[in-house]
Design an enzyme around this catalytic site. Sequence first.
Site, PDB file in Angstrom:
ATOM      1  N   CYS A  53       0.827  -1.202   0.000  1.00 25.81           N
ATOM      2  CA  CYS A  53       0.000   0.000   0.000  1.00 25.81           C
ATOM      3  C   CYS A  53       0.867   1.261   0.000  1.00 25.81           C
ATOM      4  O   CYS A  53       2.008   1.262   0.467  1.00 25.81           O
ATOM      5  CB  CYS A  53      -0.884   0.027   1.239  1.00 25.81           C
ATOM      6  SG  CYS A  53      -1.921  -1.429   1.450  1.00 25.81           S
ATOM      7  N   GLU A  55       0.612   3.812   1.867  1.00 20.95           N
ATOM      8  CA  GLU A  55       0.933   4.233   3.231  1.00 20.95           C
ATOM      9  C   GLU A  55       2.222   3.576   3.725  1.00 20.95           C
ATOM     10  O   GLU A  55       3.074   4.215   4.339  1.00 20.95           O
ATOM     11  CB  GLU A  55      -0.209   3.858   4.189  1.00 20.95           C
ATOM     12  CG  GLU A  55      -1.539   4.481   3.835  1.00 20.95           C
ATOM     13  CD  GLU A  55      -2.409   3.564   2.982  1.00 20.95           C
ATOM     14  OE1 GLU A  55      -1.935   3.085   1.926  1.00 20.95           O
ATOM     15  OE2 GLU A  55      -3.565   3.341   3.364  1.00 20.95           O
ATOM     16  N   CYS A  89      -1.694  -1.589   7.370  1.00 19.31           N
ATOM     17  CA  CYS A  89      -1.119  -0.242   7.431  1.00 19.31           C
ATOM     18  C   CYS A  89      -1.404   0.410   8.776  1.00 19.31           C
ATOM     19  O   CYS A  89      -0.541   1.084   9.340  1.00 19.31           O
ATOM     20  CB  CYS A  89      -1.645   0.620   6.292  1.00 19.31           C
ATOM     21  SG  CYS A  89      -0.959   0.154   4.690  1.00 19.31           S
TER      22      CYS A  89
HETATM   23 ZN   LIG Z   1      -2.619  -0.835   3.568  1.00 24.81          ZN
END
Ligand SMILES: [Zn+2]
Length: 126
Positions: A53, A55, A89
């Site tokens: 991701c 993030e 995350c």
């Molecule tokens: Zn994530």
Amino acid sequence: MDEQKLLGLAREMLPFAYAPYSGYRVGAALLTTDGKVFKGVNVENVSLGLTICAERVALTAAVAAGHRSFSLLAIAAEGESRPLPCGACRQMLLEFSREMKVLVAGEKGEPHVFELKDLLPHPFTL
Ligand SMILES: [Zn+2]
């Protein structure tokens, strides 16, 4: 740096996202408590499970540069839905800054700001 400017930096990252499988582009901009910004995009992989991701791309770049304290994370995505961070995350971010704020925004509508600790009220701990 204010929230709108950080969100603008996250949105600037959208063209760099690598999302050939989902088509869901995400950009992130992470502000350290001493005013530095680290950016990321989602990077998909044909195996899907290896996808990372935006993030965590921003977070790992910041940690690799020696930063471990963060105040605000802006997450932008294409489309109208708010790009709330996934559970992985949330856990990774909380490792470093429980008091961080998370700003999420789709292409339209008002951005929303959350407290990270509210997004993951019962994190894994040792
Ligand atoms: Zn994530």
